[in-house]
Structures are given as structure tokens and as C-alpha cells.
Design a protein around this motif. Sequence first.
Motif: not given
Length: 276
Positions: A124-134
Amino acid sequence: MQKENENHLSRRSFFKQSGALATGVAIGIGGAGIVSANAKATQVEPLPWPYTKLDVEMARKLGHLGYYKNECSAGAFYGILWPLKEKIGHPYDTIPIEPPNIMTFGAGGVAGWATLCGALNGASAAITLVTKNYKPIINELFGWYQDESFPSDQSNEYASKHQFLVEKYKSDKILTKSIAKSPLCHASVTDWCKASGYGSGAKERSERCARLAGDVAAHAVKLLNLDAEGKFKPTYAFSEEVAGCRKCHFKGKDCEAGQNTRGKMDCLQCHEAHDI
């Protein structure tokens, strides 16, 4: 005499600082390229950071390897972001990705408290870094995790054939699979231990969680790849049982009517009907 010494020290400190400032100005004039390069290296980039499609199976293998390096949360984080650092470089070179990394705290459901599964935490931390659709992507990841049987057939196969990236395996057995019906480490580990017969301290349980970390990293990359293509569409929906509970029990203002809770987990994993 003491006052005179204090004044002398103050003047000396002032001239020392002034000299450093002058040197800095000189570098700024004569070495603008150096200053610019250093500034770029330390610049904090706004989110989201750039993303490029990744190999799902490499993420699975790196997530597994990351677990061996520093357990579940750091492992899943590593499985997603290390390939981005290799492909893109900056700004991924500004944070610790190689385990132990900034997600080390999440091991064992946060410092061994068995709350949120560390693999979900790191991913989840990685996802939050790379997309506005987190938010919708993380929601989809959690929904998938609740209903998925771990470890996956793919991870079991990699381990049994020694196709992961580790040299010495905690176990290379085909491991029993289980469905947690919860994103919590406690539920996930306990259900697997009951299904497999292994204790929570067994090397087989540790290997199971290593494979799970790889599976979570792989699925997160699958979702991020769809997002990068503009093809991501949420599919997770509450089960009939959970939807039934949420007719009364949801985030609201009327406590007496049952709006005394919030969340999206499978209610009946921990509660009996009408006891919330």
C-alpha cells in the motif's frame, strides 16, 4: 577577561560562518553545475512519482526475496519499488528501498502486533507513491487478499523448483493453502496454522509468509499496470453477508441504530450476526 574571551569566540565564529557563506557563494557562481546536481539529488519530488509497467512475476520473486532480507512489509515494498528504481532512477534513489527499508516497522503486523498484514502495508505504501488512484487500488488489493488462497500455486511451484531468488530455502515444500477472510496478520497466520498443522514459529510458516509477500507484490503490480494503461476498474464488492450487516452497521451518526463501527472487513470472521 572572561567577557573578552567570549567576544573573541563570537567574532571567530562569525568570521568562520561568513567564510563558509562566501565559499558557498563562490561555488554557486563558479560551480553552478555541481550545486544544481546536488539540489536535484536531494529534491523531494511531489507525488505521485513516475511509474512504468513492471513484470508481475519479477515482483513476486523480489517480494519473496525481500521477505528473506527483512520480512513481509519491507519485502512487498521492495518487490514493487526496486524494479522502478532500476528502470527510472530518480526520485526512487532518494529513499531506502533495499531491505531494511522504511517499511521495516510493518513486520509481523507492525512490530509483531499482528494487526494489518505487513505485505499489504508495504504494498500500500508503494502504491501510494506511484498513483493518484491509490485508494481504489488499495481497496481492490485488500478485497482480493481477503478471498485469496495463500500461498499461490505459482509461489508454491517456484519454491518447489527452486526458481525464487534465494539460495537457501526455509522450506521448498508445496505448502498448504488457506483463505484468511481478513487483511489482519493475526487471522491470516492463525487460519493457515490451523489448516497446515504448523506452529506460528515454524520455518514453514515463515516460508508461507515469504511466498505471500511475493504474491501480494505481484498482484499490486498487476493492478498498477492496469492503472498505467488506463484499464483499471474496481471489481471488489461486499459479500452478501457483509452487505447485510452494513444495512445497519456503517459509518454514521446514529449510534443506537448500529452506526457504532466502521470498516470494510468481513464482519462474520470475528463477529456473530447481530452482535456488533
